[in-house]
Motif scaffolding. Structure first.
Motif, mmCIF file in Angstrom:
data_model
loop_
_atom_site.group_PDB
_atom_site.id
_atom_site.type_symbol
_atom_site.label_atom_id
_atom_site.label_comp_id
_atom_site.label_asym_id
_atom_site.label_seq_id
_atom_site.Cartn_x
_atom_site.Cartn_y
_atom_site.Cartn_z
ATOM 1 N N LEU A 1 0.634 -1.207 0.098
ATOM 2 C CA LEU A 1 0.041 0.155 -0.038
ATOM 3 C C LEU A 1 0.699 1.207 -0.084
ATOM 4 C CD1 LEU A 1 -2.816 -1.026 2.792
ATOM 5 C CD2 LEU A 1 -2.688 -1.204 0.127
ATOM 6 N N GLU A 2 2.182 0.978 0.061
ATOM 7 C CA GLU A 2 3.107 2.155 0.066
ATOM 8 C C GLU A 2 3.112 3.156 1.038
ATOM 9 O OE1 GLU A 2 2.931 3.767 -3.941
ATOM 10 O OE2 GLU A 2 4.149 2.013 -4.759
ATOM 11 N N LEU A 3 2.848 2.733 2.310
ATOM 12 C CA LEU A 3 2.362 3.633 3.563
ATOM 13 C C LEU A 3 3.723 3.651 4.340
ATOM 14 C CD1 LEU A 3 -0.921 2.357 4.691
ATOM 15 C CD2 LEU A 3 -0.534 4.358 3.486
ATOM 16 N N PRO A 4 4.178 4.903 4.590
ATOM 17 C CA PRO A 4 5.278 5.022 5.479
ATOM 18 C C PRO A 4 4.799 4.605 7.056
ATOM 19 C CG PRO A 4 4.289 7.153 5.103
ATOM 20 C CD PRO A 4 3.611 6.350 4.054
ATOM 21 N N VAL A 5 5.802 3.981 7.827
ATOM 22 C CA VAL A 5 5.670 3.346 8.997
ATOM 23 C C VAL A 5 6.674 4.345 10.202
ATOM 24 C CG1 VAL A 5 5.940 1.418 10.508
ATOM 25 C CG2 VAL A 5 5.408 1.238 8.099
ATOM 26 N N TYR A 6 5.752 4.735 11.049
ATOM 27 C CA TYR A 6 6.275 5.430 11.984
ATOM 28 C C TYR A 6 6.018 4.741 13.632
ATOM 29 C CZ TYR A 6 5.952 9.161 8.874
ATOM 30 O OH TYR A 6 6.174 10.030 7.835
ATOM 31 N N CYS A 7 7.167 4.772 14.387
ATOM 32 C CA CYS A 7 6.808 3.961 15.538
ATOM 33 C C CYS A 7 7.202 4.575 17.052
ATOM 34 C CB CYS A 7 8.120 2.739 15.458
ATOM 35 S SG CYS A 7 8.301 1.732 13.974
#
Length: 228
Positions: free
Chosen positions: A99-105
């Protein structure tokens, strides 16, 4: 099969073994992420999210869900109950790549939070053979920083003294391949050691119950203020 101990809510609709799951209509509990999330089990039907926010613990996730952070900011909100199990990591991987979503943790400012980040970024030692199916090198650390004690005007009551095990673990993590060549991470780890204490994300709630959802995370996202 691994123990399923993660939850998801937000702007995405899944198909789980023929059942349509609208993650924007999960009430206060969210949808429990199964241990097997391969394409033959989980398909993505609709996604209006712009990014994924993965938080370390269910208690913090609950605050974000109750404040409907995912609706205000058009995102997907997940947690892994601490160290995320394989199902959570694999689903994050799939959503990031497919889905080409950035991931923030959003993780704690302690050696354990740093370790969780390293596992999400490069995979775990125990499951090194699975890293190509789970690791997300582009994930970003949006968690508490050692400088947040002063920046956010926190009080001594929210600090947790580092013990010998914490100090030893922090020094080990500083030598991990992913952190060894990163000046920003070396500075972060050394500052935590100099402070002599660690901070949990829950410390931000001492300012206001919704400070983390309404100020801390939105401001960090808007400023692009994270560690890579």
């Amino acid at each position: 099969y691994a123990d399923p101990k993660g939850t998801i809510v937000g702007e995405i609709t899944l198909n789980d073994s023929g059942d349509q799951i609208d993650c924007s209509r999960m009430g206060s509990g969210g949808y429990s992420i199964p241990s097997i999330v391969e394409p033959e089990v989980i398909q993505f039907e609709r996604c209006d999210a712009q990014f994924i926010l993965h938080v370390e613990k269910g208690t913090v996730w609950q605050r974000f869900n109750e404040d409907k952070f995912w609706r205000k900011h058009k995102c997907i909100l997940t947690h892994g109950g601490g160290q995320p199990p394989r199902g959570v990591r694999r689903l994050l991987y799939r959503m990031h790549h497919e889905l080409e979503l950035p991931v923030y943790c959003l993780l704690d400012n302690d050696p354990w939070g740093y370790y969780i980040y390293s596992v999400l970024k490069q995979g775990s030692i125990n499951l090194a053979f699975e890293s190509t199916r789970m690791a997300i090198p582009a994930a970003r650390f949006l968690g508490l920083r050692s400088s947040d004690y002063e920046r956010c005007e926190l009080t001594p009551s929210v600090t947790i003294a580092l013990n010998d095990k914490d100090i030893k673990r922090a020094k080990q993590i500083a030598e991990y391949p992913w952190f060894a060549g990163k000046a920003a991470w070396q500075k972060e780890i050394q500052l935590m050691l100099r402070n002599g204490f660690k901070l949990e994300v829950e410390a931000l709630m001492s300012k206001d119950i919704s400070y983390v959802t309404e100020q801390y995370v939105p401001e960090r996202l808007a400023a692009g203020d994270w560690l890579d």
